[in-house]
Design a protein around this motif. Structure first.
Motif, short mmCIF file in Angstrom:
data_model
loop_
_atom_site.label_atom_id
_atom_site.label_comp_id
_atom_site.label_asym_id
_atom_site.label_seq_id
_atom_site.Cartn_x
_atom_site.Cartn_y
_atom_site.Cartn_z
N TRP A 193 0.92 -0.73 -0.55
CA TRP A 193 -0.24 0.00 0.09
C TRP A 193 0.86 1.19 -0.15
O TRP A 193 2.01 1.38 0.89
CB TRP A 193 -0.95 -0.07 1.34
N TYR A 194 0.63 2.23 -0.40
CA TYR A 194 1.68 3.83 -0.31
C TYR A 194 0.31 4.66 -0.46
O TYR A 194 -1.03 4.45 -0.68
CB TYR A 194 1.52 3.99 -2.24
N ALA A 195 0.46 5.71 -0.20
CA ALA A 195 0.31 6.88 0.22
C ALA A 195 -0.70 7.71 -1.40
O ALA A 195 0.75 7.50 -1.69
CB ALA A 195 0.24 8.00 0.93
N ASP A 196 -1.08 8.38 -1.47
CA ASP A 196 -0.94 8.38 -3.30
C ASP A 196 -0.28 9.80 -3.28
O ASP A 196 0.63 9.47 -4.80
CB ASP A 196 -2.68 9.06 -3.49
N HIS A 197 0.29 10.67 -2.10
CA HIS A 197 1.24 11.54 -3.09
C HIS A 197 2.55 10.90 -2.95
O HIS A 197 3.26 11.66 -3.62
CB HIS A 197 1.24 12.84 -2.12
N VAL A 198 2.61 9.63 -2.67
CA VAL A 198 4.50 9.07 -2.49
C VAL A 198 4.56 7.41 -3.53
O VAL A 198 5.29 7.36 -4.27
CB VAL A 198 4.85 8.71 -1.12
N LYS A 199 3.23 7.44 -4.34
CA LYS A 199 3.19 6.04 -5.28
C LYS A 199 3.97 5.76 -6.39
O LYS A 199 4.69 4.98 -6.70
CB LYS A 199 1.92 5.64 -5.49
N ASP A 200 4.68 7.80 -6.50
CA ASP A 200 4.82 7.31 -8.09
C ASP A 200 6.49 7.83 -7.93
O ASP A 200 7.55 6.95 -8.55
CB ASP A 200 4.42 8.85 -9.02
N ARG A 201 7.29 7.81 -6.53
CA ARG A 201 8.19 8.25 -5.68
C ARG A 201 8.96 7.41 -4.70
O ARG A 201 10.76 6.58 -5.38
CB ARG A 201 9.11 8.79 -5.57
N PHE A 202 8.05 6.53 -4.12
CA PHE A 202 8.62 5.59 -3.47
C PHE A 202 8.31 3.99 -4.56
O PHE A 202 7.76 3.41 -3.79
CB PHE A 202 7.36 5.61 -1.69
N THR A 203 9.35 2.88 -3.44
CA THR A 203 8.70 1.66 -3.65
C THR A 203 9.01 0.65 -2.27
O THR A 203 10.45 1.46 -1.18
CB THR A 203 10.09 1.61 -4.62
N ILE A 204 8.55 0.21 -2.33
CA ILE A 204 8.10 -0.29 -0.85
C ILE A 204 8.85 -2.18 -0.81
O ILE A 204 8.23 -2.38 -1.96
CB ILE A 204 7.14 -0.29 0.66
N SER A 205 9.51 -2.93 0.18
CA SER A 205 9.81 -4.19 -0.28
C SER A 205 10.18 -4.78 0.70
O SER A 205 10.76 -4.48 1.43
CB SER A 205 11.05 -4.84 -1.69
N SER A 206 10.15 -6.25 0.75
CA SER A 206 10.73 -6.96 1.85
C SER A 206 11.67 -8.59 2.06
O SER A 206 11.00 -8.28 0.51
CB SER A 206 9.21 -7.16 2.79
N ASN A 207 12.12 -8.65 2.69
CA ASN A 207 13.28 -9.68 2.70
C ASN A 207 13.32 -10.27 3.98
O ASN A 207 13.10 -10.76 5.04
CB ASN A 207 15.19 -9.67 2.84
N PRO A 208 11.82 -11.23 3.91
CA PRO A 208 11.31 -12.10 4.71
C PRO A 208 12.57 -12.90 5.43
O PRO A 208 12.27 -12.43 6.85
CB PRO A 208 10.59 -12.71 4.20
N ALA A 209 13.29 -13.04 4.50
CA ALA A 209 14.57 -13.73 5.34
C ALA A 209 15.42 -13.49 6.25
O ALA A 209 16.23 -13.86 7.29
CB ALA A 209 15.41 -14.78 4.17
N ALA A 210 15.14 -12.03 6.14
CA ALA A 210 16.18 -10.89 7.18
C ALA A 210 15.81 -9.88 7.26
O ALA A 210 16.15 -9.43 8.66
CB ALA A 210 16.88 -10.48 5.83
N LYS A 211 14.21 -10.18 7.69
CA LYS A 211 13.41 -10.03 8.66
C LYS A 211 13.51 -8.32 8.02
O LYS A 211 13.84 -7.68 9.24
CB LYS A 211 13.55 -10.27 9.74
#
Length: 130
Positions: A58-76
């Protein structure tokens, strides 16, 4: 529950940063991880949220064009990459543990900033110079 942010710093406008949130003390799949920021004199704002186990991003509308979230579950660890940085991105950035039921609500249309959370990191300062 412990959350530790890192990766902040001083960067010129137009540059990029990748913030990290290292989680410990809980089962990683039991929570989503969200990112907030708070600039001086401004209210805290919710930016993004991810749960790999529930396939939520999920992204706030005003950041979705410049922000990228990702996850590495193995590294928590959860990451927040910010591109094309602007001086108005200057803030302390925090990660937060988001209970799965709230993450589901956010994925269904609620805002990350609508809820109160019990577990926060200490924050990492991002300063963008013009």
């Amino acid at each position: 529950v412990q959350l530790v942010e890192s990766g902040g710093g001083l960067v010129q406008a137009g540059g990029s940063l990748r913030l990290s949130c290292a989680a410990s003390g809980f089962t990683f799949d039991d929570y989503a991880i969200g990112w907030f920021r708070q600039a001086p004199g401004k209210e805290r704002e919710g930016l993004s949220c991810i749960s790999s186990s529930d396939a939520i991003e999920w992204y706030a509308d005003h950041v979705k064009d410049r922000f990228t979230i990702s996850s590495n579950p193995a590294a928590k660890t959860v990451y927040l990459e910010i591109d094309s940085l602007k001086p108005e991105d200057t803030a302390v950035y925090y990660c937060v543990a988001v209970p799965r039921d709230l993450a589901a609500a956010i994925a269904s249309g609620r805002d990350l900033g609508q809820y109160e959370y019990d577990h926060w990191g200490q924050g990492t300062q991002v300063t963008v110079s013009s």
